[in-house]
Structures are given as C-alpha cells and as structure tokens.
Design an enzyme around this catalytic site. Sequence first.
Site, short mmCIF file in Angstrom:
data_model
loop_
_atom_site.label_atom_id
_atom_site.label_comp_id
_atom_site.label_asym_id
_atom_site.label_seq_id
_atom_site.Cartn_x
_atom_site.Cartn_y
_atom_site.Cartn_z
N LYS A 78 0.84 -1.20 0.00
CA LYS A 78 0.00 0.00 0.00
C LYS A 78 0.88 1.25 0.00
O LYS A 78 0.57 2.24 -0.67
CB LYS A 78 -0.88 -0.04 1.25
CG LYS A 78 -2.18 0.68 1.14
CD LYS A 78 -3.01 0.51 2.40
CE LYS A 78 -3.73 -0.83 2.44
NZ LYS A 78 -4.40 -1.07 3.74
N GLY A 122 26.62 -1.27 -24.53
CA GLY A 122 27.48 -0.21 -25.04
C GLY A 122 28.95 -0.42 -24.80
O GLY A 122 29.72 0.54 -24.69
N GLY A 182 28.25 -6.93 -26.71
CA GLY A 182 27.30 -7.33 -27.74
C GLY A 182 27.83 -6.91 -29.09
O GLY A 182 28.63 -7.61 -29.73
#
Lengths: 409, 409
Positions: free
Chosen positions: B94, B333, B355
């Site tokens: 909550k 990056g 990558g």
Amino acid sequence: MSQAYCTATYRCYDDKADFQKKALGIAVGLTVGSWTDLPEARKAEMEKHLGRVVSVTEHGGAEPGTRCADIVIAYPDVNFSRDLPALLVTVFGKLSMDGRIKLLDLGFSSDFLSAFPGPKFGMDGVREQLGVKERPLLMSIFKSVIGHDLPNLREQFYKQALGGVDLIKDDEILFENPLTPLRKRVEACMEAARQAEAETGQKLLYAVNLTGPTSKLASQAKLAIASGANALLFNVLAYGFDVLHELSADPEINVPIAAHPAMAGAFYPSPHYGIAAPLLLGKLMRLAGADLALFPSPYGSVVMPREENLAVQAALLDPALPVRMSFPVPSAGIHPGLVPLILRDFGTDVVVNAGGGIHGHPMGTAAGGQAFRQAIDATLRGVSLPEAAALPGNEALRAAIDSWGYKQP
Amino acid sequence: MSQAYCTATYRCYDDKADFQKKALGIAVGLTVGSWTDLPEARKAEMEKHLGRVVSVTEHGGAEPGTRCADIVIAYPDVNFSRDLPALLVTVFGKLSMDGRIKLLDLGFSSDFLSAFPGPKFGMDGVREQLGVKERPLLMSIFKSVIGHDLPNLREQFYKQALGGVDLIKDDEILFENPLTPLRKRVEACMEAARQAEAETGQKLLYAVNLTGPTSKLASQAKLAIASGANALLFNVLAYGFDVLHELSADPEINVPIAAHPAMAGAFYPSPHYGIAAPLLLGKLMRLAGADLALFPSPYGSVVMPREENLAVQAALLDPALPVRMSFPVPSAGIHPGLVPLILRDFGTDVVVNAGGGIHGHPMGTAAGGQAFRQAIDATLRGVSLPEAAALPGNEALRAAIDSWGYKQP
C-alpha cells in the site's frame, strides 16, 4: 498488415531526440536488431519479424524537459509467445531502461488474445453469485488482522456481515500465520457468514488472501476453496501477471479473484517512467483474469488523479476487449458521505470499498455497513444524503454524516 | 529488540509533512493498524507485532519539492511469511501508492535469511565451472536471433566461441519459437561450443533464455539441462523474485542462472517512486539466487549513473549478506576500448558483457572476442591499450581501437 501484431504506446521525453528516428530505432532494435544493412534477400525473409512505427505524435516542448512524443510501435506476434512476460519483455524489457520513457498502453492481436480466457466470472458473474443485479456492491475490510486470533477475526467478520456488506476481504498483509492459518480462517469466517446470512438474508463473498511460494499458490487456492472460501484476494504485482493468468485459467479455481494493487505505486505515478495505471491496474489485470480489480480511489489518502481513475475504470469495462469485465473497486479513504461522488464518477457498476468507514462508525461496525447501504439506496433513488439521513430507520447514515460529513456533487 | 525484525529504508518527499509523524504512521499502519487507542492489556499482546521507527533523517529542503527524509522502519518477522512477495507487500504494498516515496533498501533478519539459500554457484562457482580464477570473464550476446534458423544461430555461436568468450547468452527477447525451439537450440549451440572448445581449449557457458508460462519454467529449465544447457538466462522482473528463488533453490536445476534486468527501468530511475537499483538489481537478485546479475552499465546507451552502478555491484558482492556472491555483469554499449574503465570501476570480479563490440568488429566475430581478451590481458598486466595494440599478435585489439577508440582512465 496481413499478419498479426500487438502494439505498444510509449510516452518519451527528450529535449534533443529526433522522435521519428527514435521510433524507428525501437521498431528495429526490439525485433530484428538491424535492418538497413541487411542484404535484400534477407530483408524479404526478415520482413515478417520487423516491428513497425505506427505513429509518432509530438507534444509539449515549451519548457525544457517537457518536449515529448507518444510513439506507437507494432510488434509482430511471430516474435513472442502468447504470454504476458514475453510481450512485456519484448516491448518494455530493455527499452524501460533507455532514458525517460513510460509504457502507456498495449494493443493485443486477436491471436494473442486467444490465449487469455480473461476473468472466469467477471462483473456479471460476481453479481450473479451475490444475486445483486443493479446496485453498486459494498465491500468491507477487516479493521486489523495482524496479531488477532480466530475468535476475534470471526467476530470482526460477523459484525461486518451484519451491516449488509456484499464482500469482505482479508487485509493484503495477512499471510500464513499460526494464529489464523488459511484453512481455519476460511472455516471460521464462512461460518460467521452463514450465521449473518441467517439474520440478514444476504449472501456474501469472503476474499481470502492467497499468499506463499509461487509454486504452491494453486494448491493453496484449492485448499481455501475446499475449506469453503468463495473468493480469493491476490497481490498480483508481487507475483507477476502470468501467475494471476494461470490461477484464473485453472478450472478447479472456480471462485472470483480480487486483484490487489499492492506495489503498484512502484510503477505508475512517475510521469517519466514505469507503466501507466490504466494499463497496469486496468487492462492487464483484466486480461490476466481479475474478476474484481482494486485501485486507489481519488477520494482518500492514497490518491490517484480522478481522470486516471476513470481511465482505469474504462479499461476494466471497455467493451472492445473480448473478455469479461472486471468489477472496478476504487479503494481507500471512503466513508458513506462520499457515496454520491463515487456513484457520479463510477455509475452503479462499482464496488464501494469501505475500511475505516465501516469500523469507525460511532454506532459500531454493523451500523457502519448499514450507513453505506442507506447512502447507496438513497443516491440510487435520487435522494440527497441529508434528506435520507433524516428519514426514520436511517439513523446509521445520520450518525455517519455527523461524523465524517458528506459531499453532494 | 529481542525478537526478529526486517527493516525497510524509504526516501520520502513532502514539502509539508512532519516526517517523524509520517514514520510513526508507517510503523503502526503497516503492522498493527492502530496503537494509541488500544487498551493497555491489548498493547501488551500486540507489542510483538508493532513496527518500530528506527530512524528519520531529514535532508534537502532548500527548493520547493526537495524537502525529503530517509525513514527506516523495522517490521516484526512474526507478521509475514519467509518469502519475498510477503516482505515486499508488507513494506511497500500500500505504501508504494502513498505519495512520493521510494524504497531504497531492505535489511533482513537472520531468521528471514534462513529461508534463502541464495545463488547455488555464485561468482566463485561460475569461475570454478569455467576454470578461470583471476581475470574478468567475457560474455557475448548473439547479434540477432529473431527470424534466424538453427544453422544460422549455431554459426553465430561458433564464431563467438572461437574468439575466446567465457559465456554466451541468448537474447532476452528470444522466446519459444518454431525456428529455434529450446531443446534444439541448446543441442545445436552446445555442439558448437564443443567444436570451438576443441580448437581453443576453452570451456564456455551458454545461458539459454528460460521463458513461457510460470508453472512450466522449472520443467523447461530441466528440459534445457537435459538437452545439454550449462546455464540459464531469466527475465526475473517479468515473473517476480519468488520465481527466481524457487528455480534457484530447485536441486535439479543445477546450472548457474543469469538474471536479466528486463523491465527494471519501470522501477528504478525515478527519484521519487519505485525501488532503487542497488536493491532491485543487486540485493534482491542475489538473495533470490542469481549466480550472475546483469544491469545497465554506465558506459553505453542504456545508462545508469556510475555511483548507482557501483552500489549495485557492492550489493552483489557485499560480504555482510550470508549467501554466495552474484557475479556483476554491467551491460550495454561496451567495446574493447572501455575495458580499462570497466576494470578500474569494477575490479577483476566482473563479467565484461559485449554485444555489438564483438559482432561489429571489422575483422569479424572471432576477432571481436579476441580483441576483448587482449584488452583484458593488457589491462591486467598494466599495459595501456595503445601499447598493447602495437604488439604482434594483437591485431584484433588494434583494429577494435581504430574503430571505436579507447578510454584510458
């Protein structure tokens, strides 16, 4: 487009970006990875996997930090499996971390939707179970649950039930515990429900809180049902939408599920990040199978702006989504004097969710429920609350208004 | 305090609030519900369930909207079950919707921790499996996977493996699909791994993406392992921390799990809302059992400020948490010219996750991996990249630096 696509709508903020280029970057980057440098023959093969820019709508821009655009990208269904984690990771996995960007909406292909039966009961099914066709429903929450034993919880339950509430829900922070374990809690509370029903003639649903390890939730739900539970409460966002989907699609879990918004504030309130409330607490809860969907009301202490609230409601009831509607349950900070406002904003297809407004009633808990029912009946008949409060028999409403006031829209 | 408590640290923003009062409201409201109006006898019974204000530290306040406080609340363990959904719903269910408030940190009692075995392998176990004790590891990602068939994926895998990478991971958006279904993908890629190992003499781990319906994840993981997979990739936040916890605690899932941060940007970037990155991507991933934890690097396009990055790393390696350490994998990056920066920031206990920096290498994919390994070896020996690039045998590094430049810290 002859093939199936799901769409995602984003709001991006960037004072320098070329939004058209950004949109293209998303459409390519989150699907085939690269495009312009592919050989033509390969492009022909890969075309069906390529994301498409549907639209780029710039707005704002007067002040620094306010330049933004709404970008709609279509993602080929062929790229992801028919489940919400796959769709969400595709459209907002890496992208969620790429600058100021918020996921506003998703659009689903018919093919994707075909994997989602949606709510098993939905709003109409809940009404049918309770035998209440027209009026808004009234839900009540235990005053406090932690540290209370079974007789105490049973007594709280009974008093709430006496006031004419339609649904009683567990507190979302009541977990498996030695004082009030699930099976015994359900048995005690359902016995109190039958006792109250013998007096009031009114049915009610008890949504017991489904908690514990993910892999045990289905068996816990079935245990609750075998013990007599006729509804469940579930903290969806602490477990993931797919878990709700699997629970609601389970044929043996044949009671309505109320989705609690616990943790939702980690996602929706920022203008720049996260997932918009109408998608998070509206469309996704409904698609995943919530029969009732709780969300912060615009009236109480835990607030959400009124227009955002109404957008959540619209998503829960949108006839364009081909699954049953979820009953909207705006929650928090509600007392009987707000009923005319709630009914103006939400119409009659709403569950009035009262907590303190029932238990804090000066004449006691049962009177708290009665005051709400009297406020609902008066409002439906077009009678103002002060008028209604003056009528004989409506002492409970009168006391509530004396305590908390009222707002007549 | 003689009993067990878990703590939560929040940052609250409010220009008008009395933060002491707010803290007390949290401590009472999220535990026993009410306190001051309880009879004394009841207080004695309820005391063990009552939350405690540990500290309230105000700061900021010069400009409007900047007045804020860090509030630490202790929650009695007796109130919740020993699982992360219960703890998160208790401390931030909550409350997440109650104004501008961000969950910064959690502290766990020994008793709560006892339910969490943590990573099955952890950083040291991963090093052991690979037989690499000292240097940073090198991880590589497929260039593109969607729309590619098995021979193509196998070929990509083989070329990456030839460059001397230690780990290869699936793209997080590769789901179960007819072109490269899990079982066949694992078989093809592990065959390529063996073929490369025969040439390079180097072991490698292939983290295959674990996807699909929540209730099927464990069996999918076991299918992958039976097919030869020696690691898994998992989009934790699309499923929930408890699912990772259950997978990592499953004795039959006896391979390292790499936690992907997909969707994390919906939680951590806002200063005012959500869950801070060191908790979300650091402490919770580790407690839930991530052997390797990916998070946005401070170097690439998907950025996170450096100090936040180092705080994530610190959480993954903090000796105070009595479970194995998770291998930090700052991602996105990264090209070989950044290796000295990465090693300055993260030391040698890091996975360099490359990558485009591997696939985009002008001499090809295998040279891409070699360039990274050469950059890592040079940096460990204290040789600057331009010096190293001039050495015979380091043509791959030279070409990488010519393409992307370098940063010497």
